[in-house]
Design a protein around this motif. Structure first.
Motif, mmCIF file in Angstrom:
data_model
loop_
_atom_site.group_PDB
_atom_site.id
_atom_site.type_symbol
_atom_site.label_atom_id
_atom_site.label_comp_id
_atom_site.label_asym_id
_atom_site.label_seq_id
_atom_site.Cartn_x
_atom_site.Cartn_y
_atom_site.Cartn_z
ATOM 1 N N PRO A 23 0.848 -1.189 0.000
ATOM 2 C CA PRO A 23 0.000 0.000 0.000
ATOM 3 C C PRO A 23 0.888 1.245 0.000
ATOM 4 C CG PRO A 23 -0.533 -1.478 1.846
ATOM 5 C CD PRO A 23 0.775 -1.905 1.295
ATOM 6 N N GLY A 32 0.899 5.595 0.105
ATOM 7 C CA GLY A 32 0.237 6.896 0.206
ATOM 8 C C GLY A 32 1.066 7.922 -0.547
ATOM 9 N N GLY A 33 1.554 8.930 0.170
ATOM 10 C CA GLY A 33 2.356 9.977 -0.458
ATOM 11 C C GLY A 33 3.811 9.590 -0.649
ATOM 12 N N ASN A 34 4.176 8.396 -0.203
ATOM 13 C CA ASN A 34 5.554 7.907 -0.317
ATOM 14 C C ASN A 34 6.566 8.839 0.342
ATOM 15 O OD1 ASN A 34 7.584 6.139 -1.019
ATOM 16 N ND2 ASN A 34 7.634 6.710 -3.188
ATOM 17 N N THR A 35 6.210 9.382 1.496
ATOM 18 C CA THR A 35 7.148 10.235 2.236
ATOM 19 C C THR A 35 7.690 9.528 3.482
ATOM 20 O OG1 THR A 35 5.484 11.247 3.692
ATOM 21 C CG2 THR A 35 5.846 12.298 1.547
ATOM 22 N N GLY A 36 7.320 8.289 3.679
ATOM 23 C CA GLY A 36 7.781 7.539 4.853
ATOM 24 C C GLY A 36 9.308 7.420 4.849
ATOM 25 N N GLN A 45 -0.365 11.578 2.853
ATOM 26 C CA GLN A 45 -1.818 11.401 2.856
ATOM 27 C C GLN A 45 -2.298 11.000 4.245
ATOM 28 O OE1 GLN A 45 -2.537 8.408 -0.142
ATOM 29 N NE2 GLN A 45 -1.570 9.631 -1.765
ATOM 30 N N ASN A 50 -0.567 8.792 7.107
ATOM 31 C CA ASN A 50 -0.350 9.305 8.464
ATOM 32 C C ASN A 50 -0.918 8.342 9.499
ATOM 33 O OD1 ASN A 50 -1.297 12.609 7.308
ATOM 34 N ND2 ASN A 50 0.745 11.727 7.397
ATOM 35 N N SER A 83 -1.621 5.156 9.046
ATOM 36 C CA SER A 83 -0.925 3.867 8.975
ATOM 37 C C SER A 83 0.426 3.891 9.673
ATOM 38 C CB SER A 83 -0.725 3.455 7.518
ATOM 39 O OG SER A 83 -1.970 3.331 6.895
ATOM 40 N N THR A 84 1.049 5.080 9.730
ATOM 41 C CA THR A 84 2.328 5.178 10.449
ATOM 42 C C THR A 84 2.120 5.746 11.859
ATOM 43 O OG1 THR A 84 2.711 7.357 9.459
ATOM 44 C CG2 THR A 84 3.750 5.478 8.373
ATOM 45 N N ALA A 99 1.585 8.805 12.570
ATOM 46 C CA ALA A 99 2.520 9.939 12.542
ATOM 47 C C ALA A 99 2.300 10.855 13.742
ATOM 48 C CB ALA A 99 2.337 10.709 11.239
ATOM 49 N N GLY A 100 3.402 11.393 14.251
ATOM 50 C CA GLY A 100 3.336 12.281 15.413
ATOM 51 C C GLY A 100 3.356 13.731 14.968
ATOM 52 N N GLU A 156 1.276 0.175 9.454
ATOM 53 C CA GLU A 156 2.114 0.346 8.257
ATOM 54 C C GLU A 156 1.694 -0.550 7.091
ATOM 55 O OE1 GLU A 156 6.420 0.981 9.195
ATOM 56 O OE2 GLU A 156 5.838 0.236 11.157
ATOM 57 N N ILE A 162 -6.172 0.989 4.692
ATOM 58 C CA ILE A 162 -7.121 1.960 5.228
ATOM 59 C C ILE A 162 -7.721 2.714 4.045
ATOM 60 C CG2 ILE A 162 -7.334 4.061 6.608
ATOM 61 C CD1 ILE A 162 -5.130 2.930 8.435
ATOM 62 N N GLU A 165 8.033 7.545 15.979
ATOM 63 C CA GLU A 165 6.892 7.974 15.158
ATOM 64 C C GLU A 165 6.989 7.573 13.693
ATOM 65 O OE1 GLU A 165 6.655 12.270 15.250
ATOM 66 O OE2 GLU A 165 8.528 12.481 14.163
ATOM 67 N N ASN A 186 2.205 -5.949 2.368
ATOM 68 C CA ASN A 186 3.490 -5.333 2.728
ATOM 69 C C ASN A 186 4.483 -6.326 3.352
ATOM 70 O OD1 ASN A 186 4.910 -3.034 2.316
ATOM 71 N ND2 ASN A 186 3.992 -1.843 3.961
#
Ligand code: FAD
Length: 480
Positions: free
Chosen positions: A83, A85-89, A154, A158, A160-161, A163-164, A214, A220, A432, A469
């Motif tokens: 999966p 999202g914005g691929n910023t992980g 996305q 956020n 799924s991770t 994010a903090g 993740e 989601i 995070e 994943n």
């Protein structure tokens, strides 16, 4: 440089054939089955350009039903998926390791509803965080999370991770703010947990399994989130401190004296500042050059501009007098506030531009946090730049090691030392950012054997073929 992770493709997974492509085109339509090389190259490569997969297929579902049909089919064929999202992980979780099918959520970007009385927003998972921020701004509300990647990440990513980010100190975790989710399981089952209630103690609260998982337990597809009202008075101070102890004491005082209006407490060391000044265009230090070792951003958000500003000014004055703050400046307008934030939010970008970077995202007792940075600096000597910055208010350190290029010898000096050190102080090796590919095999530094085994059981229950994943989050030796 590529990631120093050597592993084998799981031979249980099938490879894509022509029938699969035909099937996906039937479900999604021609143009949402992407095989274009350029698009795939970008989607196979993570934000740091450190992890690269070799997928030949990217799918763009537009509805939950499409996600469900894709997963059902992939599961029946034993095709692995990632999966995206914005691929910023930052832990290699959002890109394929081998040839996993990329399921990109970017086309699911509708806002479904917003309730102005309760502040509850319901939207699709592919909504970009910044777009939600703008939407809410027009309604007089704010998102309870904010982070440097907001222009691309996305809400589904956020969540799924888990994010903090920069406002955590005020609004808390997504485990508190997310009221409901819709998720699609590996076999295509749509799990409707999209509640909008603050209080609901009926059985196990399953949504929490998906927050921070993740993409390993389901995709989601929709999110319901509690958003706080936008308050009219925001003030931001950019400060310098002579040593880490002063930053720490300043945090204590800020919590005590600014209390309910405190909305961010971030820090960076002078090494981070140097990187930002050297690598980002148009950024300058708002404080006159001096021997400052640390910088702190304190933001307050409240409802009374003159009262809040006076309160912050009095706070600054007092702690300058006693020497906790060595120098400081208050943002005079929104542009100046933006330029202060640019320094803090620009650190990851500056690090990326500086070359190779090993990133560690740690939770540690605040009083111990910077000892690790100093020990690491001593350990590595002048060959590497060791920088520390992050969300001091949450006890979250971003320890980054910047080098001209990736170097296994240096990596060998950093790991497992950094994980052992963190574990010894009962910290978390992922505060995070998640575990992703980078730390899937390191989970035991922060979780007990019994906990990991229960996680593996849950993974096997929800995704018996392990298509979601793979190679991420949990040690492959236990899941395959
Ligand atoms: P991706 O990177 O695409 O994916 C991340 C993970 O979630 C992957 O494992 C992926 O498989 C999974 N995933 C994505 N979408 C879904 C979905 N719909 N369903 C199931 N699984 C999904 N993080 C913080 O916590 N705090 C910060 O302050 C912060 N600052 C950052 C600053 C910068 C400049 C950058 C580049 C990153 C930062 N991050 C920060 C990292 C952070 O994890 C991500 O930016 C963000 O939360 C990931 O969202 P994304 O949409 O890009 O997800």
């Amino acid at each position: 440089g590529s990631a120093p992770i050597v592993m084998q493709r799981n031979p249980m997974f099938s490879t894509i054939n022509a029938d699969d492509i035909t099937k996906f085109k039937e479900i999604l339509g021609e143009k949402n089955v992407v095989q274009d090389e350029e698009v795939l190259l970008a989607a196979n490569t993570d934000w740091m350009q450190k992890y690269k997969g070799s997928s030949n297929l990217l799918l763009q579902p537009r509805t939950t039903e499409e996600v469900s049909q894709i997963l059902k089919y992939c599961n029946s064929r034993c095709l692995a998926v990632v999966p995206q999202g914005g691929n910023t992980g930052l832990v290699g979780g959002s890109v394929p390791v081998f040839d996993e099918v990329i399921i990109n959520m970017g086309s699911m970007k509708n806002i479904i509803s917003f309730d102005k009385v309760s502040g509850i927003l319901v939207c699709e998972a592919g909504c970009i965080l910044e777009n939600l921020v703008s939407f809410l701004d027009n309604q007089g509300f704010v998102m309870p999370l904010d982070l440097g990647a907001k222009g691309s990440c996305q809400i589904g990513g956020n969540v799924s991770t888990n994010a903090g980010g920069l406002r955590f100190v005020r609004y808390g975790s997504l485990h508190g703010n997310v009221l409901g989710l819709e998720a699609v399981l590996a076999n295509g089952t749509v799990l409707d947990m999209l509640g909008t209630l603050r209080k609901d103690n009926t059985g196990y609260d399953l949504k929490h399994l998906f927050i921070g998982s993740e993409g390993s337990l389901g995709i989601i597809s929709k999110v319901s989130i509690l958003t706080p009202p936008k308050l009219s008075s925001v003030n931001l101070a950019f400060l310098a401190c002579k040593d880490y102890v002063s930053c720490q004491n300043l945090l204590l005082e800020a919590k005590r004296k600014l209390g309910n209006i405190l909305s961010a407490f971030e820090f960076l060391d002078s090494h981070s500042m140097d990187l930002v000044l050297n690598h980002l265009e148009g950024v300058r230090n708002p404080l006159p050059p001096s021997m400052h070792n640390f910088y702190v951003l304190i933001e307050t958000t409240g409802s009374d501009q003159s009262y809040d500003k006076e309160k912050l000014e009095a706070f600054l004055l007092r702690y300058m007098e006693v020497g906790l703050i060595s120098d400081g400046v208050l943002a005079q307008d929104i542009n100046q506030a933006f330029s202060f934030w640019r320094i803090r939010e620009g650190v990851p970008e500056a690090l990326m531009k500086a070359g190779a970077v090993y990133k560690y995202d740690l939770s540690l007792p605040i009083e111990k946090m910077y000892d690790l940075v100093e020990e690491m600096r001593m350990r590595l000597g002048p060959a590497a730049k060791v920088v520390g910055y992050g969300h001091l208010g949450d006890g979250n350190l971003h320890l980054n090691i910047s080098l001209p290029e990736y170097d296994d010898t240096v990596l060998g000096q950093v790991e497992p030392f950094v994980y052992e050190w963190t574990s010894k102080h009962r910290g978390s090796i992922s505060a995070e950012h998640g575990l992703g590919l980078m730390k899937a095999n390191k989970i035991h530094y922060s979780k007990s054997t019994e906990s990991v085994h229960l996680m593996v059981s849950i993974k096997k229950l929800l995704d018996p073929n392990g298509i979601l994943n793979p190679y991420k989050v949990l040690p492959s030796s236990l899941t395959s």
